[in-house]
Design an enzyme around this catalytic site. Structure first.
Site, PDB file in Angstrom:
ATOM      1  N   GLU A  34       0.842  -1.198   0.000  1.00 25.48           N
ATOM      2  CA  GLU A  34       0.000   0.000   0.000  1.00 25.48           C
ATOM      3  C   GLU A  34       0.877   1.248   0.000  1.00 25.48           C
ATOM      4  O   GLU A  34       1.893   1.309   0.687  1.00 25.48           O
ATOM      5  CB  GLU A  34      -0.913  -0.003   1.228  1.00 25.48           C
ATOM      6  N   SER A  36       0.658   5.900  -0.961  1.00 26.55           N
ATOM      7  CA  SER A  36      -0.174   7.082  -0.711  1.00 26.55           C
ATOM      8  C   SER A  36      -1.343   7.204  -1.681  1.00 26.55           C
ATOM      9  O   SER A  36      -2.377   7.780  -1.329  1.00 26.55           O
ATOM     10  CB  SER A  36       0.694   8.341  -0.777  1.00 26.55           C
ATOM     11  N   TYR A  37      -1.193   6.700  -2.898  1.00 24.45           N
ATOM     12  CA  TYR A  37      -2.282   6.812  -3.872  1.00 24.45           C
ATOM     13  C   TYR A  37      -2.598   5.496  -4.578  1.00 24.45           C
ATOM     14  O   TYR A  37      -3.416   5.465  -5.495  1.00 24.45           O
ATOM     15  CB  TYR A  37      -1.958   7.893  -4.917  1.00 24.45           C
ATOM     16  N   LYS A  55      -3.825  -4.137  -8.656  1.00 27.76           N
ATOM     17  CA  LYS A  55      -3.247  -2.829  -8.345  1.00 27.76           C
ATOM     18  C   LYS A  55      -4.347  -1.788  -8.502  1.00 27.76           C
ATOM     19  O   LYS A  55      -4.960  -1.674  -9.567  1.00 27.76           O
ATOM     20  CB  LYS A  55      -2.085  -2.524  -9.291  1.00 27.76           C
ATOM     21  N   ASP A 154      13.131   0.667 -14.557  1.00 24.01           N
ATOM     22  CA  ASP A 154      13.091   0.471 -13.099  1.00 24.01           C
ATOM     23  C   ASP A 154      13.356  -0.990 -12.758  1.00 24.01           C
ATOM     24  O   ASP A 154      12.689  -1.583 -11.911  1.00 24.01           O
ATOM     25  CB  ASP A 154      11.740   0.919 -12.539  1.00 24.01           C
TER      26      ASP A 154
END
Length: 336
Positions: A34, A36-37, A55, A154
Site C-alpha cells: 500500500e 499514498s495513492y 493494483k 526500473d
C-alpha cells in the site's frame, strides 16, 4: 467530528470498492502492499479459478506527473506486451467511486514466491544454477521489451517476482518482470512530437549500427535515430552512472546496467555499491571497480557477465541480445 466523517468516507469507499470487484468476480483476500495513492490487493478470481493481484490506483490522489504521464504509458504498455517472463495482465478497467473519484484497476497473475530481494534477504546469495535460470528469464524479458522498442527503466530485485516452475533443477524458480510504472516506448526521431524537454538528442554514432557480439556474430545494436533522455527514473542503487550524472542517455543501456546490479546481488547476496554517497559511488563506477565478496566465490564467466553489464561507458555495454548470448547463461540451460 472531522475524524468521524473521514472514517465514514473511508468505510464507504472500501465497501464500494469491494462491491465493484465482487461484481467482476474478484473476492478480496488481503493487502500485498500500500502507498499514498495506490495499493495492491490479493483476490480470488471466479473466472480464472486462482488468486490474482489487483493494483488499485486513485487518480485524484496521484501526483499530476504520474497521473498524466506515467500512468497512461503504463496502461498502454501493459495492454500491448505478452511474454512468459513478464507478469501476465488479465484486465485493466476504470470506475468512478465515491468519494475518491476515478480509480484504475490493473489485474495481474499472483506470483506466489515473492520477489528476488525478499529471497536474498532471507536466504542470501542464490545458488549459481538457480541464479542462472532466474537471470536468463529476466534478460529474455528485457530482450523482448527492447526488441519491441520498450524500455523498463526500473529494473531491480523488488520488481522481479519468483514462481515455482515444475521440472527445473533445484529450487526450480522462474522469474517474471513486473511494475511498468516508469516504462516507456523508445521513440524514433521521425515519429516524435516534442512535448517536453525530456527528449534531447540522438544516440551517438558509435553506439548505433553494427556491433560485434561476444558470440562472434555481428548484429544491429540500437537504431541510429533513437532519441536520448535525461529523465531520472528508478532507484539510485540500480541507476546507471549516466542517469545519476544527468547525461543524455539511451534508457536501454541503463536497463543493462540495472541487470548487472541485479546479477551481482543475486550471485553475491549483497549490493555492489554503497549508494549513501552518490558522488563517491559514481567515482567508483567510473573506475569500474566492482567489489567481489571474499566469502563467496562465483564462476569466472559469471563475473565476466557482471563486468560487461557494469561498464561505465554505456556504448561499451552489450545490448540485451548480446547479454542473453553470454557463455555463462548458456551453461546447461534448463529451460521450460
Amino acid at each position: 467530528m472531522e475524524m468521524s466523517n473521514r472514517s465514514l468516507q473511508n468505510a464507504t469507499s472500501k465497501m464500494e470498492e469491494n462491491e465493484i470487484l465482487i461484481k467482476r468476480g474478484y473476492y478480496l483476500r488481503g493487502i500485498i502492499g500500500e502507498g499514498s495513492y495506490s495499493k495492491v490487493r490479493r483476490a480470488y478470481s471466479t473466472q480464472i479459478k486462482d488468486d490474482v493481484a489487483i493494483k488499485i490506483i486513485v487518480r485524484a490522489l496521484a501526483p499530476p506527473v504520474f497521473r498524466d504521464k506515467f500512468l497512461p504509458r503504463e496502461i498502454q504498455i501493459l495492454s500491448y506486451i505478452k511474454h512468459p517472463n513478464i507478469i501476465n495482465v488479465y484486465e485493466i478497467f476504470e470506475t468512478r467511486r465515491r468519494p475518491v473519484g476515478d480509480t484504475v484497476y490493473i489485474v495481474t497473475e499472483f506470483v506466489k514466491c515473492g520477489d528476488l530481494l525478499e529471497f536474498v534477504k532471507e536466504k542470501g546469495a542464490m545458488p549459481e544454477q538457480e541464479a542462472r535460470n532466474v537471470l536468463r528469464d529476466v534478460i529474455e524479458a528485457v530482450t523482448y521489451l527492447h526488441d519491441n522498442d520498450i524500455t523498463h527503466r526500473d529494473i531491480k530485485c523488488e520488481n522481479i517476482l519468483l514462481d515455482i516452475l515444475p521440472g527445473r533443477i533445484g529450487m526450480g524458480f522462474t522469474a517474471k518482470l513486473c511494475d511498468f510504472g516508469f516504462a516507456r516506448r523508445i521513440p524514433k526521431l521521425s515519429e516524435t512530437v516534442r512535448t517536453s524537454a525530456e527528449e534531447v538528442e540522438t544516440i551517438p554514432k558509435r553506439s548505433a549500427g553494427i556491433s560485434e557480439c561476444s558470440s562472434g556474430v555481428s548484429q544491429e545494436v540500437y537504431p541510429a535515430q533513437t532519441q536520448l533522455t535525461k529523465t531520472f527514473c528508478g532507484s539510485a542503487a540500480y541507476a546507471a552512472p549516466e542517469v545519476l550524472e544527468r547525461r543524455a542517455h539511451d534508457p536501454r543501456a541503463a536497463d543493462i546496467w540495472a541487470m548487472g546490479v541485479v546479477a551481482f546481488i543475486t550471485l553475491y547476496g549483497a549490493m555492489p555499491y554503497d549508494d549513501t554517497d552518490i558522488n563517491a559511488m559514481v567515482d567508483i563506477q567510473r573506475r569500474e571497480e566492482i567489489p567481489a565478496s571474499k566469502s563467496r566465490k562465483i564462476a569466472r564467466k559469471a563475473r565476466d557477465l557482471i563486468k560487461l553489464a557494469l561498464k561505465y561507458e554505456p556504448t561499451f555495454r552489450p545490448c540485451a541480445k548480446e547479454l542473453l548470448m553470454h557463455q555463462w547463461l548458456q551453461i546447461t540451460a534448463n529451460k521450460h
